[in-house]
Design a protein around this motif. Structure first.
Motif, short mmCIF file in Angstrom:
data_model
loop_
_atom_site.label_atom_id
_atom_site.label_comp_id
_atom_site.label_asym_id
_atom_site.label_seq_id
_atom_site.Cartn_x
_atom_site.Cartn_y
_atom_site.Cartn_z
N PHE A 193 28.46 -12.57 -13.13
CA PHE A 193 28.14 -11.73 -11.98
C PHE A 193 29.39 -11.23 -11.24
O PHE A 193 29.26 -10.45 -10.30
N ASN A 236 24.00 -2.29 -16.54
CA ASN A 236 24.34 -3.58 -15.93
C ASN A 236 25.49 -3.44 -14.94
O ASN A 236 25.47 -4.03 -13.86
N TYR A 280 24.15 -1.79 -11.85
CA TYR A 280 23.30 -2.75 -11.13
C TYR A 280 24.15 -3.73 -10.34
O TYR A 280 23.85 -4.05 -9.18
N ASN A 281 25.24 -4.21 -10.98
CA ASN A 281 26.12 -5.17 -10.32
C ASN A 281 26.80 -4.57 -9.09
O ASN A 281 27.09 -5.27 -8.11
N SER A 328 16.89 -11.35 -11.36
CA SER A 328 16.68 -10.70 -12.66
C SER A 328 17.20 -11.56 -13.80
O SER A 328 16.58 -11.65 -14.86
N PHE A 329 18.33 -12.20 -13.57
CA PHE A 329 18.92 -13.09 -14.56
C PHE A 329 17.98 -14.26 -14.87
O PHE A 329 17.76 -14.62 -16.02
N TYR A 352 23.40 -3.70 -6.24
CA TYR A 352 22.49 -4.69 -5.65
C TYR A 352 23.22 -5.97 -5.25
O TYR A 352 24.19 -6.37 -5.90
N LEU A 370 23.81 -10.09 -4.76
CA LEU A 370 23.76 -11.14 -5.77
C LEU A 370 22.36 -11.73 -5.90
O LEU A 370 21.92 -12.06 -7.01
N ASN A 394 19.45 -10.39 -5.78
CA ASN A 394 18.62 -9.57 -6.66
C ASN A 394 19.05 -9.71 -8.11
O ASN A 394 18.22 -9.83 -9.02
N ARG A 395 20.37 -9.71 -8.33
CA ARG A 395 20.88 -9.83 -9.70
C ARG A 395 20.58 -11.20 -10.29
O ARG A 395 20.24 -11.32 -11.45
#
Length: 206
Positions: free
Chosen positions: A182, A142, A145-146, A157-158, A149, A151, A153-154
């Motif tokens: 985030f 995580n 990923y943060n 996924s969220f 990528y 925001l 994209n994140r």
């Protein structure tokens, strides 16, 4: 919280999830089935760990309590995630708030019994190692990923994590909590939601 005195339902969850591969029969003699309503607190930070939990149906939200009294959304757990690993091993108070975001069933093991009798049980220790290893991997993944990528994209996924059926996503967390999760600002998060709407990917209501 309701303690469910339904032996058949408990056996159903033990069989469905192959719980005997996690806990042997000596440990399972302590097993209870607990039910939490949606939005009900399961664990509260700074309280002693009364039960070690294994989620067998439902979904929960994990929030970390900061020293200033605020909390930061960390993760969502579903079936077969466990609650209380570190607290059980270290004998420390609960560090995170855990809230049911769906009606949730958990297999509960009294933590005192586990500490006194089973911390040298090979099958149980293997389970704890696997559980902590998965959580460490998820945390590292995580974090990476943060950092990697954008925001949008994140956030996508969220949102996928929150799909309750093929049409709707219900968010129980506030914009401020999600922004903290985030590591961004409320305004940036709001703009990103609007960007997804402008592309007809989502439509927000209420």
């Amino acid at each position: 919280m309701k303690k469910i005195s339904n032996t058949d339902l408990l056996k159903h969850y033990i069989s469905k999830h192959n719980i005997e591969n996690i806990f042997d029969k000596a440990i399972l003699k302590h097993a209870q089935l607990h039910f939490y309503d949606k939005n009900e607190d399961i664990l509260k930070a700074e309280f002693d760990l009364e039960y070690y939990y294994l989620i067998v149906d439902g979904k929960v939200k994990i929030s970390y309590l900061l020293e200033n009294g605020k909390s930061v959304l960390l993760k969502f757990y579903k079936e077969l995630n466990s609650l209380g690993d570190i607290e059980l091993l270290k004998g420390i108070p609960v560090r995170c708030n855990v809230e049911a975001i769906e009606d949730t069933y958990l297999i509960a093991m009294p933590s005192d019994a586990l500490r006194k009798e089973y911390l040298d049980n090979p099958k149980f220790l293997h389970h704890l190692i696997d559980s902590l290893g998965e959580k460490l991997y998820a945390t590292l993944n995580n974090s990476s990923y943060n950092l990697t990528y954008p925001l949008i994209n994140r956030l996508a996924s969220f949102l996928v994590e929150h799909i309750t059926d093929k049409n709707y996503i219900t968010l129980n967390s506030s914009f401020s909590e999600i922004a903290q999760f985030f590591g961004t600002t409320y305004r940036h998060l709001s703009r990103t939601f609007k960007e997804l709407e402008s592309k007809s990917i989502i439509r927000s209501e209420n």
